[in-house]
Design a protein around this motif. Structure first.
Motif, PDB file in Angstrom:
ATOM      1  N   LYS A 344       0.830  -1.197   0.000  1.00 52.02           N
ATOM      2  CA  LYS A 344       0.000   0.000   0.000  1.00 52.02           C
ATOM      3  C   LYS A 344       0.869   1.253   0.000  1.00 52.02           C
ATOM      4  O   LYS A 344       0.561   2.244  -0.679  1.00 52.02           O
ATOM      5  N   ALA A 345       1.963   1.224   0.748  1.00 53.19           N
ATOM      6  CA  ALA A 345       2.878   2.365   0.762  1.00 53.19           C
ATOM      7  C   ALA A 345       3.447   2.617  -0.629  1.00 53.19           C
ATOM      8  O   ALA A 345       3.547   3.766  -1.075  1.00 53.19           O
ATOM      9  N   ALA A 346       3.819   1.551  -1.330  1.00 50.51           N
ATOM     10  CA  ALA A 346       4.363   1.700  -2.678  1.00 50.51           C
ATOM     11  C   ALA A 346       3.337   2.309  -3.627  1.00 50.51           C
ATOM     12  O   ALA A 346       3.674   3.153  -4.472  1.00 50.51           O
ATOM     13  N   VAL A 347       2.082   1.893  -3.503  1.00 54.88           N
ATOM     14  CA  VAL A 347       1.006   2.443  -4.331  1.00 54.88           C
ATOM     15  C   VAL A 347       0.825   3.928  -4.035  1.00 54.88           C
ATOM     16  O   VAL A 347       0.665   4.750  -4.945  1.00 54.88           O
ATOM     17  N   ASN A 348       0.870   4.308  -2.759  1.00 51.37           N
ATOM     18  CA  ASN A 348       0.724   5.720  -2.386  1.00 51.37           C
ATOM     19  C   ASN A 348       1.849   6.570  -2.966  1.00 51.37           C
ATOM     20  O   ASN A 348       1.620   7.674  -3.481  1.00 51.37           O
TER      21      ASN A 348
END
Length: 818
Positions: A344-348
């Protein structure tokens, strides 16, 4: 004997953890760079290679200018080497992470000296996406020392080959037989018993006379051992000899080595990992030379050794192609919640980067202070989050005793330190997005921002109490279409529960209510265009919110005997066919079950291995209850189904079918019972397009089987989380938002698959695996959630898939100003 020269490459194997707390391990590695430099400059026969760049970067940042100059001298004269990868990695990095990992050295250092090679040890795969970026940076040689513990090398080791990338460029690869193989070429194992921490004063570092003894008798004995091992390397015998496997990692010694030069890797033998340089190796080398022993040996660096071997054998070195799928990728899914947080952090991070670049391209960034569309402060915040994410995917997960002693302080503190990287990255990425948009001063009562390159239609959820007033919907200020709020149950924090119905089964502490009606609102967002910022007006309860219903082609839905959809079609596009999110597990039976798995894996006879699997492995499929339709409106229809399984407290799956798109969403949530017994969880899906899928790793596509290095892992695949099926004008894009490990056909636990299974259209999302027996997580338990999306006949091209998946993974950003 054809081997005439042996090059010894001495380095410290970099583990940020395993032997010591990660913070202290990093401090040790930094110190070792200085120690290696001192030894290299004082002793003409001593050479030192910094296996990874991060310790060298740490050392450089605090070094005096005179010491920096000395390092540059050592590098330019070949006495020292710094390899270009920041650390030893897993296969889950994004393209943005790989870019950062290969540029970790400080600018002041790379302006005076640039790495030309990479070293990766203790890993069992290497994404080509990393190497294409390494080639861009002038790094054209890879030294890799796989650890074959519960893994296999793709071909006999040691060996060399050219690895051809998709763009035709080649990377020279030295496939070493382990990162401490050089020690066992000459010596018996010295390390015994447990792995002592650096702080443990009951153990001491080896000194002169403990290992690498330089007296004549010891060197002659080492020579005898070396010659016997070379016979094994060059021949095909030695099944009953002690040297047929090395003394620590038990890497198998293969025959048929063809070159006159042999490259070997040497660590200190105190703990093997995170150990300092050992200067007396140079004394051993000098005594060997003094005695005139053959083959000749020398200490040198990784870059120089690979250069010599390549130069001497250019016409003999084979060329290989394909993705090197990582065997050890299964360890990371022992912590599925943390893996999901990292994803999720990478997507953000990708979303905020795309938003900023889009505005920059449109010339809408007046006043910004850089060329990426963000202020200097936000750029620094972005880099901080990215580095945290990179560190989460460093290959060391925890203590060497994580599984053997899961309640030990050593295990707890290393796991905590590892997991904090994922959570820090997530928190930083969320705040980075908020800070970026606050700086933009977005106006309007309500604004939706699509931070992606593809349009999206979806439900937008929000806590109803964030509205400062009473409203029943929103009006799109462009189309003037009105969308009513649909109210749902949700949390009511800091209030005493008023009824049992206000507590969900997830509310295990039974403290505050989480099922109170009217707490969550949602409305439909229709066709948000790429990077669109759509403004809405809030509608009060007095206004007429009736809107024209848009009728689309009906969904054709077939149900199984439990009323769960097994076939869904829309305008000829098959969205669902067969299994769609079936839960199953695979676990070993018998005493000490992780050893049962290891015994199966180590069995080289394929038929015997199959018999052992059949006797020892148990596959259990969850039992499903009757499904119910919980909602049916203009846009979607939702099915909900409970399921049970011996390893779970409960399980629930919810399927959303979209009426105006060839699309379905699946949300699966379950509560795993605490258990230290090894098992693997899968969610099974069936593709309506019956072919082999295309996978991607760091946005670089590959075809499992034919598109990977022969001999690399086929039991499961580390991917970007999606699979692309395309044939005869039909396509099916399957995407798992929260995990990145996938198997094809059936569970392949300890199978060592060597060919594509009969039914690659059956896709198994591998969501949990705690079968690892050393430094991964032994018992992740509690509530876990996994989300999936499928798109049928979307008309996409392969190179578009990463951006399509980013759009699916990153929902529109909601801003409420009233």
């Amino acid at each position: 004997m054809s081997i005439q020269n042996i090059d010894i490459i001495h380095h410290s194997h970099t583990d940020f953890g395993f032997t010591d707390h990660p913070l202290y391990a990093r401090r040790l590695q930094k110190e070792y760079v200085g120690q290696g430099l001192k030894l290299a400059m004082e002793d003409p026969d001593f050479y030192w290679t910094a296996e990874t760049a991060l310790p060298a970067a740490d050392w450089w940042e605090s070094a005096a200018e005179c010491d920096r100059d000395l390092l540059i001298t050592a590098l330019r004269t070949g006495k020292m080497d710094i390899c270009g990868m920041a650390f030893n990695t897993t296969a889950f990095h994004t393209p943005e992470e790989w870019n950062r990992i290969l540029k970790w050295l400080p600018r002041e250092l790379t302006e005076r000296w640039r790495p030309s090679s990479i070293m990766q040890n203790d890993v069992n795969g290497m994404p080509r996406a990393a190497l294409t970026r390494a080639l861009d940076q002038g790094m054209n040689a890879l030294w890799i020392g796989p650890n074959t513990y519960n893994a296999l090398p793709p071909c006999a080791t040691p060996s060399a080959f050219y690895w051809e990338m998709p763009d035709g460029r080649r990377m020279f690869v030295w496939l070493n037989s382990g990162y401490c193989d050089g020690y066992f070429l000459f010596n018996e194992n010295w390390r015994i018993g447990p792995v002592p921490a650096a702080s443990d004063l009951r153990y001491r570092l080896p000194g002169p006379g403990d290992i690498w003894k330089a007296d004549e008798e010891s060197v002659l004995s080492a020579h005898k051992r070396c010659v016997e091992t070379i016979k094994l390397l060059e021949g095909n015998s030695g099944e009953n000899m002690e040297q047929s496997r090395d003394g620590f990692t038990q890497n198998k010694i293969y025959g048929g080595y063809p070159y006159e030069r042999l490259l070997v890797s040497v660590t200190n033998n105190y703990r093997i990992d995170n150990d300092p340089p050992f200067g007396p190796i140079a004394d051993f080398v000098r005594k060997w030379r003094e005695l005139g022993l053959k083959p000749e040996i020398r200490m040198t660096t990784a870059t120089e050794a690979m250069r010599c071997l390549e130069e001497e054998n250019k016409d003999k070195i084979p060329v290989k192609k394909g993705e090197w799928v990582d065997w050890w990728a299964n360890g990371t899914v022992s912590a599925p919640v943390e893996l999901a947080a990292g994803k999720k952090a990478a997507v953000n991070l990708k979303a905020v980067e795309m938003l900023a670049k889009n505005r920059l391209e449109k010339g809408q960034n007046a006043g910004e202070q850089d060329n990426v569309g963000m202020s200097k402060k936000l750029c620094a915040d972005y880099q901080d989050a990215l580095e945290q994410l990179c560190m989460f995917h460093e290959h060391t997960y925890g203590s060497w005793q994580s599984v053997a002693s899961p309640f030990s302080v050593d295990t707890r503190m290393m796991t905590a330190e590892k997991n904090i990287f994922a959570y820090r990255a997530l928190a930083l990425s969320e705040n980075l997005t908020a800070d970026y948009l606050r700086d933009r001063k977005i106006t309007g009562e309500v604004c939706l921002i699509n931070p992606n390159k593809y349009p999206v239609s979806t439900w937008i959820r929000f806590p109803y109490h964030c509205l400062r007033g009473t409203y029943c919907g929103v009006e799109d200020l462009r189309s003037h279409k009105k969308y009513p709020f649909i109210m749902e149950e949700g949390p009511s924090n800091f209030k005493r529960p008023e009824a049992e119905s206000h507590l969900s089964r997830e509310n295990v502490s039974k403290t505050f209510s989480d099922c109170v009606p009217g707490q969550i609102g949602r409305f439909w967002a229709d066709n948000l265009k790429p990077f669109e910022e759509r403004e809405y007006r809030l509608i009060s309860g007095e206004e007429d919110i009736a809107c024209k219903q848009v009728a689309g082609p009906p969904l054709e839905i077939e149900l199984d005997h439990r009323h769960w959809p097994t076939r869904v079609c829309r305008e000829g596009a098959v969205v669902v066919e067969g299994e769609f999110g079936s839960f199953l597990s695979c676990r070993p039976k018998g005493f000490a079950p992780r050893w049962v798995l290891k015994d199966i894996f180590l069995e080289d006879d394929e038929r015997q291995r199959a018999r052992m699997r059949e006797q020892a492995l148990e596959i259990i499929t969850a039992k499903a209850e009757d499904a119910v339709i919980t909602e049916d409106n203009e846009y979607t229809v939702t099915y909900r189904q409970e399921f049970s399984h011996p390893s779970l407290e409960w399980g629930l799956r919810e399927l959303i079918l979209y009426k105006q798109e060839n699309r379905a969403s699946l949300n699966i949530k379950f509560n795993r019972k605490p258990s230290f017994d090894p098992e693997v969880f899968y969610l099974a899906f069936q593709s309506p397009v019956h072919t082999i899928p295309v996978f991607c790793n760091a946005d670089l596509p590959y075809l499992p089987g034919a598109g990977q290095l022969p001999g690399s892992c086929m039991d499961y695949y580390a991917t970007d989380g999606f699979a692309w099926y395309e044939q005869d004008g039909h396509s099916w894009l399957w995407n798992g938002r929260d995990t990145s490990l996938t198997a094809l056909g059936k569970p392949h636990v300890s199978e060592r698959v060597s060919k594509m299974p009969e039914h690659p259209e059956r896709l198994l999302s591998m969501i949990f695996d705690n079968t690892w027996d050393t430094n991964f997580v032994c018992n992740s338990y509690g509530i876990m959630e996994f989300c999936y999306e499928v798109l049928a006949d979307g008309g996409f091209q392969t190179d578009e898939l990463p951006d399509v998946v980013q759009t699916v993974n990153k929902e529109p950003i909601l801003i409420i100003n009233k």
